[in-house]
Design a protein around this motif. Structure first.
Motif, mmCIF file in Angstrom:
data_model
loop_
_atom_site.group_PDB
_atom_site.id
_atom_site.type_symbol
_atom_site.label_atom_id
_atom_site.label_comp_id
_atom_site.label_asym_id
_atom_site.label_seq_id
_atom_site.Cartn_x
_atom_site.Cartn_y
_atom_site.Cartn_z
ATOM 1 N N ILE A 47 0.840 -1.194 0.000
ATOM 2 C CA ILE A 47 0.000 0.000 0.000
ATOM 3 C C ILE A 47 0.878 1.247 0.000
ATOM 4 C CG2 ILE A 47 -0.176 0.196 2.519
ATOM 5 C CD1 ILE A 47 -3.232 0.752 2.031
ATOM 6 N N ALA A 48 0.357 2.356 -0.484
ATOM 7 C CA ALA A 48 1.140 3.597 -0.551
ATOM 8 C C ALA A 48 1.585 4.033 0.842
ATOM 9 C CB ALA A 48 0.319 4.691 -1.209
ATOM 10 N N ASN A 49 2.765 4.638 0.905
ATOM 11 C CA ASN A 49 3.310 5.033 2.216
ATOM 12 C C ASN A 49 2.985 6.466 2.612
ATOM 13 O OD1 ASN A 49 4.990 6.443 0.494
ATOM 14 N ND2 ASN A 49 6.904 5.654 1.331
ATOM 15 N N ASP A 50 2.430 7.270 1.700
ATOM 16 C CA ASP A 50 2.107 8.646 2.077
ATOM 17 C C ASP A 50 0.711 8.684 2.689
ATOM 18 O OD1 ASP A 50 0.057 9.954 -0.100
ATOM 19 O OD2 ASP A 50 1.300 8.400 -1.000
ATOM 20 N N PRO A 51 0.447 9.637 3.590
ATOM 21 C CA PRO A 51 -0.794 9.641 4.361
ATOM 22 C C PRO A 51 -2.071 9.630 3.536
ATOM 23 C CG PRO A 51 0.762 11.207 5.289
ATOM 24 C CD PRO A 51 1.349 10.739 3.998
ATOM 25 N N VAL A 52 -2.128 10.444 2.491
ATOM 26 C CA VAL A 52 -3.373 10.562 1.737
ATOM 27 C C VAL A 52 -3.645 9.341 0.882
ATOM 28 C CG1 VAL A 52 -4.570 11.863 -0.048
ATOM 29 C CG2 VAL A 52 -3.350 13.061 1.759
ATOM 30 N N ASN A 53 -2.664 8.909 0.105
ATOM 31 C CA ASN A 53 -2.886 7.770 -0.778
ATOM 32 C C ASN A 53 -3.005 6.461 -0.007
ATOM 33 O OD1 ASN A 53 -2.890 8.766 -3.645
ATOM 34 N ND2 ASN A 53 -1.024 9.729 -2.906
ATOM 35 N N GLN A 54 -2.382 6.383 1.169
ATOM 36 C CA GLN A 54 -2.587 5.210 2.015
ATOM 37 C C GLN A 54 -4.044 5.160 2.469
ATOM 38 O OE1 GLN A 54 -1.014 3.956 6.355
ATOM 39 N NE2 GLN A 54 0.520 3.813 4.730
ATOM 40 N N ARG B 96 -6.584 6.448 0.943
ATOM 41 C CA ARG B 96 -7.408 6.127 -0.227
ATOM 42 C C ARG B 96 -7.395 4.627 -0.488
ATOM 43 N NH1 ARG B 96 -6.556 8.592 -6.339
ATOM 44 N NH2 ARG B 96 -8.700 8.297 -7.060
ATOM 45 N N GLY B 97 -6.223 4.000 -0.336
ATOM 46 C CA GLY B 97 -6.108 2.558 -0.517
ATOM 47 C C GLY B 97 -6.865 1.781 0.543
ATOM 48 N N LEU B 98 -6.819 2.256 1.784
ATOM 49 C CA LEU B 98 -7.529 1.582 2.870
ATOM 50 C C LEU B 98 -9.042 1.640 2.664
ATOM 51 C CD1 LEU B 98 -5.391 2.731 5.917
ATOM 52 C CD2 LEU B 98 -5.575 0.401 5.008
ATOM 53 N N VAL C 275 -12.862 8.070 9.473
ATOM 54 C CA VAL C 275 -11.472 8.458 9.200
ATOM 55 C C VAL C 275 -11.295 8.989 7.780
ATOM 56 C CG1 VAL C 275 -10.488 6.893 10.886
ATOM 57 C CG2 VAL C 275 -10.788 6.114 8.540
ATOM 58 N N GLY C 276 -12.144 8.550 6.856
ATOM 59 C CA GLY C 276 -12.051 9.048 5.482
ATOM 60 C C GLY C 276 -10.728 8.726 4.826
ATOM 61 N N TYR C 277 -10.343 9.590 3.837
ATOM 62 C CA TYR C 277 -9.127 9.311 3.066
ATOM 63 C C TYR C 277 -7.855 9.626 3.841
ATOM 64 C CZ TYR C 277 -9.234 14.348 2.135
ATOM 65 O OH TYR C 277 -9.252 15.709 2.269
ATOM 66 N N LEU C 278 -7.965 10.150 5.063
ATOM 67 C CA LEU C 278 -6.775 10.415 5.871
ATOM 68 C C LEU C 278 -6.475 9.263 6.827
ATOM 69 C CD1 LEU C 278 -7.191 14.214 6.677
ATOM 70 C CD2 LEU C 278 -5.681 13.137 5.007
ATOM 71 N N GLY C 279 -7.145 8.137 6.624
ATOM 72 C CA GLY C 279 -6.908 6.981 7.465
ATOM 73 C C GLY C 279 -5.514 6.395 7.268
ATOM 74 N N SER C 280 -5.009 5.729 8.309
ATOM 75 C CA SER C 280 -3.702 5.072 8.241
ATOM 76 C C SER C 280 -3.859 3.632 8.708
ATOM 77 C CB SER C 280 -2.688 5.797 9.131
ATOM 78 O OG SER C 280 -2.998 5.593 10.493
ATOM 79 N N LEU C 281 -2.782 2.878 8.656
ATOM 80 C CA LEU C 281 -2.816 1.489 9.096
ATOM 81 C C LEU C 281 -3.254 1.379 10.553
ATOM 82 C CD1 LEU C 281 0.434 0.130 7.391
ATOM 83 C CD2 LEU C 281 -1.926 -0.204 6.652
ATOM 84 N N ASP C 282 -2.981 2.407 11.329
ATOM 85 C CA ASP C 282 -3.379 2.407 12.745
ATOM 86 C C ASP C 282 -4.887 2.523 12.919
ATOM 87 O OD1 ASP C 282 -0.726 2.230 13.544
ATOM 88 O OD2 ASP C 282 -0.483 4.405 13.690
ATOM 89 N N ASP C 283 -5.589 2.893 11.844
ATOM 90 C CA ASP C 283 -7.042 3.057 11.920
ATOM 91 C C ASP C 283 -7.801 1.782 11.556
ATOM 92 O OD1 ASP C 283 -7.146 5.827 12.676
ATOM 93 O OD2 ASP C 283 -6.427 6.305 10.659
ATOM 94 N N ILE C 284 -7.088 0.698 11.286
ATOM 95 C CA ILE C 284 -7.748 -0.583 11.006
ATOM 96 C C ILE C 284 -8.233 -1.179 12.324
ATOM 97 C CG2 ILE C 284 -7.435 -2.935 10.149
ATOM 98 C CD1 ILE C 284 -5.322 -1.856 8.220
ATOM 99 N N VAL C 285 -9.533 -1.413 12.420
ATOM 100 C CA VAL C 285 -10.092 -1.994 13.650
ATOM 101 C C VAL C 285 -10.500 -3.451 13.449
ATOM 102 C CG1 VAL C 285 -10.850 0.226 14.559
ATOM 103 C CG2 VAL C 285 -12.400 -1.083 13.094
#
Length: 268
Positions: free
Chosen positions: A126-133, A135-137, A152-162
């Motif tokens: 998955i993309a490593n930048d905040p926005v595209n990550q 979007r991928g999530l 969380v929307g498109y600003l979500g990160s791997l830490d936002d996976i529940v």
């Protein structure tokens, strides 16, 4: 003395009769469809008296650094959420001066034909930048593979996976490089224009795609705020948006598949 004055006046009149010197700008972009389309517009701009030097970057950080430092006058590689995040994080004094192509993203697998086939403990790039990550999530959530925190929307990160039903393991990769690792993982976020440019696999083979109608992800022409009224920048954007050759190059870059992209300025 009168003769010398006459010669000087005549010379000045001759100079003012000459056409105005051509403008010159530097435009930063990334390889592939974006770079090729910018190069085509640069050729057409030259015929209209505007010299355009195209500078290609292979990452998504340097084009903004170069713009801020004044090494380039304009860049063309980022959408609005990415731009807003860059401004927030780096304090850039940027604004957009026009809109370009709207690119879709997809989830691709060279090992599996469906999401159901992806194994437990499968690997995902998955993309490593905040926005595209983010979007991928959202796309992974749409596919039913993960669940994210509410809102969380498109600003979500791997830490936002529940919820991660298959215990998928993630590898963060620079966006343009995702195409290179797709064959090494079970699933990867992919950008069709990079895939087409690499000739690695069929860009139309994604298991799922994002919504192409989401115009916030259209690529922008970005300049420093004190240049937003620069007529040369406006001229170049106009050349780009009105060029049949640019449109043909973008179509080819997205595998001639209208599901993968749109010309966002047509609906602006």
């Amino acid at each position: 003395m009168k003769k010398l004055l006459f010669v000087a006046v005549a010379a000045l009149a001759a100079l003012t009769a000459l056409p105005a010197a051509a403008g010159k700008i530097k435009v930063g972009t990334v390889p592939g469809g974006y770079g090729d389309s910018i190069a085509a517009a640069a050729e057409e701009a030259k015929a209209q008296g505007l010299e355009v030097e195209v500078v290609e970057f292979t990452d998504w950080t340097t084009p903004n650094v170069a713009l801020q430092s004044g090494d380039i006058d304009l860049n063309y590689f980022q959408h609005r959420p990415f731009l807003n995040k860059a401004i927030e994080q780096r304090g850039y004094d940027f604004a957009d001066v026009g809109v370009g192509a709207l690119a879709n993203v997809g989830l691709y697998s060279l090992k599996h034909k469906s999401f159901a086939d992806i194994p437990e403990d499968g690997t995902v790039a998955i993309a490593n930048d905040p926005v595209n990550q983010g979007r991928g999530l959202l796309l992974l959530q749409k596919a039913g593979l993960v669940k994210l925190k509410e809102g969380v929307g498109y600003l979500g990160s791997l830490d936002d996976i529940v919820e991660n039903r298959k215990n998928l393991r993630f590898t963060e990769v620079e966006g343009p490089q995702l195409v290179r690792v797709t064959g090494d993982v079970d699933l990867a976020l992919g950008y069709p224009h990079f895939i087409v440019a690499s000739k690695s696999f069929d860009a139309r083979s994604g298991l799922i795609y994002s919504g192409i109608e989401d115009k916030q992800f259209a690529i922008l022409f970005v300049a420093k705020k004190d240049r937003v009224a620069d007529p040369d920048l406006a001229r170049f954007v106009k050349v780009y948006q009105n060029s049949p050759k640019v449109k043909a190059i973008l179509a080819k870059a997205f595998a001639d598949d209208p599901k993968l992209y749109a010309l966002a300025w047509l609906d602006d």
